[in-house]
Design a protein around this motif. Structure first.
Motif, PDB file in Angstrom:
ATOM      1  N   GLY A 263       0.822  -1.207   0.000  1.00  0.00           N
ATOM      2  CA  GLY A 263       0.000   0.000   0.000  1.00  0.00           C
ATOM      3  C   GLY A 263       0.856   1.258   0.000  1.00  0.00           C
ATOM      4  N   LEU A 264       1.938   1.249   0.783  1.00  0.00           N
ATOM      5  CA  LEU A 264       2.865   2.383   0.773  1.00  0.00           C
ATOM      6  C   LEU A 264       3.539   2.530  -0.587  1.00  0.00           C
ATOM      7  N   ALA A 265       3.851   1.405  -1.224  1.00  0.00           N
ATOM      8  CA  ALA A 265       4.472   1.462  -2.552  1.00  0.00           C
ATOM      9  C   ALA A 265       3.520   2.104  -3.556  1.00  0.00           C
ATOM     10  N   ILE A 266       2.234   1.754  -3.488  1.00  0.00           N
ATOM     11  CA  ILE A 266       1.249   2.378  -4.368  1.00  0.00           C
ATOM     12  C   ILE A 266       1.173   3.876  -4.092  1.00  0.00           C
ATOM     13  N   MET A 267       1.162   4.252  -2.817  1.00  0.00           N
ATOM     14  CA  MET A 267       1.047   5.661  -2.449  1.00  0.00           C
ATOM     15  C   MET A 267       2.229   6.462  -2.983  1.00  0.00           C
ATOM     16  N   ILE A 268       3.449   5.937  -2.837  1.00  0.00           N
ATOM     17  CA  ILE A 268       4.636   6.648  -3.303  1.00  0.00           C
ATOM     18  C   ILE A 268       4.633   6.765  -4.825  1.00  0.00           C
ATOM     19  N   SER A 269       4.251   5.687  -5.511  1.00  0.00           N
ATOM     20  CA  SER A 269       4.226   5.711  -6.980  1.00  0.00           C
ATOM     21  C   SER A 269       3.221   6.731  -7.492  1.00  0.00           C
ATOM     22  N   VAL A 270       2.019   6.705  -6.949  1.00  0.00           N
ATOM     23  CA  VAL A 270       0.969   7.617  -7.411  1.00  0.00           C
ATOM     24  C   VAL A 270       1.306   9.059  -7.032  1.00  0.00           C
ATOM     25  N   LEU A 271       1.868   9.255  -5.835  1.00  0.00           N
ATOM     26  CA  LEU A 271       2.258  10.607  -5.424  1.00  0.00           C
ATOM     27  C   LEU A 271       3.314  11.172  -6.365  1.00  0.00           C
ATOM     28  N   GLY A 272       4.317  10.351  -6.691  1.00  0.00           N
ATOM     29  CA  GLY A 272       5.355  10.819  -7.602  1.00  0.00           C
ATOM     30  C   GLY A 272       4.808  11.187  -8.975  1.00  0.00           C
ATOM     31  N   LEU A 273       3.916  10.359  -9.512  1.00  0.00           N
ATOM     32  CA  LEU A 273       3.342  10.636 -10.833  1.00  0.00           C
ATOM     33  C   LEU A 273       2.447  11.873 -10.803  1.00  0.00           C
ATOM     34  N   ASN A 274       1.696  12.060  -9.730  1.00  0.00           N
ATOM     35  CA  ASN A 274       0.830  13.236  -9.635  1.00  0.00           C
ATOM     36  C   ASN A 274       1.650  14.520  -9.512  1.00  0.00           C
ATOM     37  N   LEU A 275       2.731  14.474  -8.703  1.00  0.00           N
ATOM     38  CA  LEU A 275       3.601  15.645  -8.593  1.00  0.00           C
ATOM     39  C   LEU A 275       4.289  15.933  -9.923  1.00  0.00           C
ATOM     40  N   LEU A 276       4.692  14.876 -10.623  1.00  0.00           N
ATOM     41  CA  LEU A 276       5.296  15.045 -11.944  1.00  0.00           C
ATOM     42  C   LEU A 276       4.308  15.692 -12.906  1.00  0.00           C
ATOM     43  N   GLY A 277       3.062  15.216 -12.898  1.00  0.00           N
ATOM     44  CA  GLY A 277       2.042  15.795 -13.761  1.00  0.00           C
ATOM     45  C   GLY A 277       1.732  17.243 -13.413  1.00  0.00           C
ATOM     46  N   ASP A 278       1.707  17.563 -12.107  1.00  0.00           N
ATOM     47  CA  ASP A 278       1.464  18.946 -11.697  1.00  0.00           C
ATOM     48  C   ASP A 278       2.579  19.867 -12.185  1.00  0.00           C
ATOM     49  N   GLY A 279       3.822  19.389 -12.080  1.00  0.00           N
ATOM     50  CA  GLY A 279       4.939  20.197 -12.559  1.00  0.00           C
ATOM     51  C   GLY A 279       4.888  20.411 -14.059  1.00  0.00           C
ATOM     52  N   LEU A 280       4.570  19.362 -14.802  1.00  0.00           N
ATOM     53  CA  LEU A 280       4.446  19.498 -16.251  1.00  0.00           C
ATOM     54  C   LEU A 280       3.311  20.448 -16.617  1.00  0.00           C
ATOM     55  N   ARG A 281       2.205  20.369 -15.898  1.00  0.00           N
ATOM     56  CA  ARG A 281       1.076  21.273 -16.177  1.00  0.00           C
ATOM     57  C   ARG A 281       1.466  22.719 -15.917  1.00  0.00           C
ATOM     58  N   ASP A 282       2.176  22.969 -14.813  1.00  0.00           N
ATOM     59  CA  ASP A 282       2.589  24.338 -14.491  1.00  0.00           C
ATOM     60  C   ASP A 282       3.480  24.934 -15.573  1.00  0.00           C
ATOM     61  N   VAL A 283       4.308  24.099 -16.195  1.00  0.00           N
ATOM     62  CA  VAL A 283       5.267  24.595 -17.188  1.00  0.00           C
ATOM     63  C   VAL A 283       4.676  24.608 -18.592  1.00  0.00           C
ATOM     64  N   LEU A 284       3.935  23.563 -18.960  1.00  0.00           N
ATOM     65  CA  LEU A 284       3.470  23.418 -20.340  1.00  0.00           C
ATOM     66  C   LEU A 284       2.148  24.123 -20.617  1.00  0.00           C
ATOM     67  N   ASP A 285       1.348  24.372 -19.579  1.00  0.00           N
ATOM     68  CA  ASP A 285       0.051  25.026 -19.781  1.00  0.00           C
ATOM     69  C   ASP A 285       0.247  26.539 -19.712  1.00  0.00           C
ATOM     70  N   PRO A 286       0.046  27.271 -20.797  1.00  0.00           N
ATOM     71  CA  PRO A 286       0.248  28.732 -20.781  1.00  0.00           C
ATOM     72  C   PRO A 286      -0.622  29.436 -19.760  1.00  0.00           C
ATOM     73  N   ARG A 287      -1.791  28.883 -19.451  1.00  0.00           N
ATOM     74  CA  ARG A 287      -2.684  29.533 -18.502  1.00  0.00           C
ATOM     75  C   ARG A 287      -2.157  29.506 -17.084  1.00  0.00           C
ATOM     76  N   MET A 288      -1.191  28.608 -16.801  1.00  0.00           N
ATOM     77  CA  MET A 288      -0.639  28.482 -15.459  1.00  0.00           C
ATOM     78  C   MET A 288       0.575  29.388 -15.252  1.00  0.00           C
ATOM     79  N   ARG A 289       1.084  29.990 -16.326  1.00  0.00           N
ATOM     80  CA  ARG A 289       2.265  30.825 -16.215  1.00  0.00           C
ATOM     81  C   ARG A 289       1.883  32.201 -15.726  1.00  0.00           C
ATOM     82  N   VAL A 290       2.701  32.745 -14.884  1.00  0.00           N
ATOM     83  CA  VAL A 290       2.457  34.093 -14.357  1.00  0.00           C
ATOM     84  C   VAL A 290       3.053  35.129 -15.302  1.00  0.00           C
TER      85      VAL A 290
END
Length: 290
Positions: A263-290
């Motif tokens: 269960g901890l392994a699932i949590m770490i894997s999903v957390l890492g992928l979600n943080l990775l996706g959030d970072g990509l969204r912040d950089v690649l989505d023009p609407r997220m840029r300040v």
């Protein structure tokens, strides 16, 4: 020295360089990437990192709690939980990656076709809406139950459940890109519809698509655990995060470590992928840029 400074200035002005620079300065992306790389390295080198054979039974050591010999304890067959979690990372990540790739290919083709060719838009998207009417996990369970328990069938079931949303995201991007000036210029120069679609339109939809696929990757890992828990995931004795948890549910009171560590392994894997996706969204989505 002037030439070197000029080259450096050109390099830093390159859009790809600027995107990489923003990614490396994004905390969410770096933390997520570190976690994903860690899990991926463990999965790739599972044979070298696992201390024991994940399939070897040893009834003398069954239900042994975590100690210096078995760091994560053992299950009801005496199998080392650490070794099974390490090898389970390989299966779970493989299912997540294959699902993301299959969803990306099919979802891109379906969404791009619907968005670019107006005559096909309504029938294709009504079919996608019909699939989206069912909860994704229930649709995946139904497909997996019909096809049978195997890694390939799990990937197909999860791809069927996640493709409609991906197609809608790609379609929305295509509807915007196809009206851009460079597409009209290429059409005026005589480019065919297929060339316009694959050379000019689809490459400009990769930003939202990549962010979506990181979410699909994480969702597939969670969904695989759910499918394995009800018996329609990868068949035993092959370990995956979900199958390890499913096999330990009858012993959760006397041996909770069987379910805690995967269960901890699932949590770490999903957390890492979600943080990775959030970072990509912040950089690649023009609407997220300040």
């Amino acid at each position: 020295m002037k030439v070197e400074s000029s080259n450096l200035g050109i390099s830093r002005a390159n859009p790809a360089w600027q995107t990489l620079s923003r990614l490396f300065h994004n905390r969410s992306f770096m933390i997520g990437m570190s976690l994903v790389v860690l899990i991926a390295v463990i999965a790739v080198f599972a044979d070298l990192l696992s201390p024991y054979d994940p399939l070897r039974n040893s009834f003398r050591t069954r239900l042994r709690p975590p100690d210096a010999t078995f760091w994560f304890g053992t299950d009801h067959f005496g199998r080392d939980i650490l070794s099974r979690v390490i090898h389970g990372a390989r299966i779970s990540l493989m299912i997540g990656l294959m699902t993301a790739l299959l969803t990306g290919v099919v979802g891109t083709l379906v969404g791009a076709t619907a968005g670019f060719f107006r005559a096909l838009d309504n029938p294709i998207m009504r079919l996608m809406d019909a699939l989206m009417a069912f909860p994704a996990i229930l649709l995946a369970i139904t497909v997996a139950a019909v096809l049978g328990a195997s890694v390939t069938n799990v990937v197909i079931a999860l791809a069927v459940a996640t493709t409609p949303h991906t197609a809608r995201i790609v379609r929305a991007s295509v509807l915007t890109v196809r009206e851009r000036e460079f597409v009209e210029a290429a059409r005026a120069l005589g480019a065919t519809d297929l060339r316009l679609l694959f050379r000019h339109v689809i490459p400009n939809t990769f930003g939202p698509l990549i962010v979506r696929l990181t979410y699909v990757f994480a969702t597939a890992i969670l969904a695989e655990a759910a499918l394995s828990f009800i018996g329609v995931g990868p068949p035993p004795p092959a370990p995956s995060f979900g199958s390890i948890i499913a096999q330990g549910r009858d012993f959760i009171a006397e041996a909770p470590w069987i379910t805690i560590f995967p269960g901890l392994a699932i949590m770490i894997s999903v957390l890492g992928l979600n943080l990775l996706g959030d970072g990509l969204r912040d950089v690649l989505d023009p609407r997220m840029r300040v």
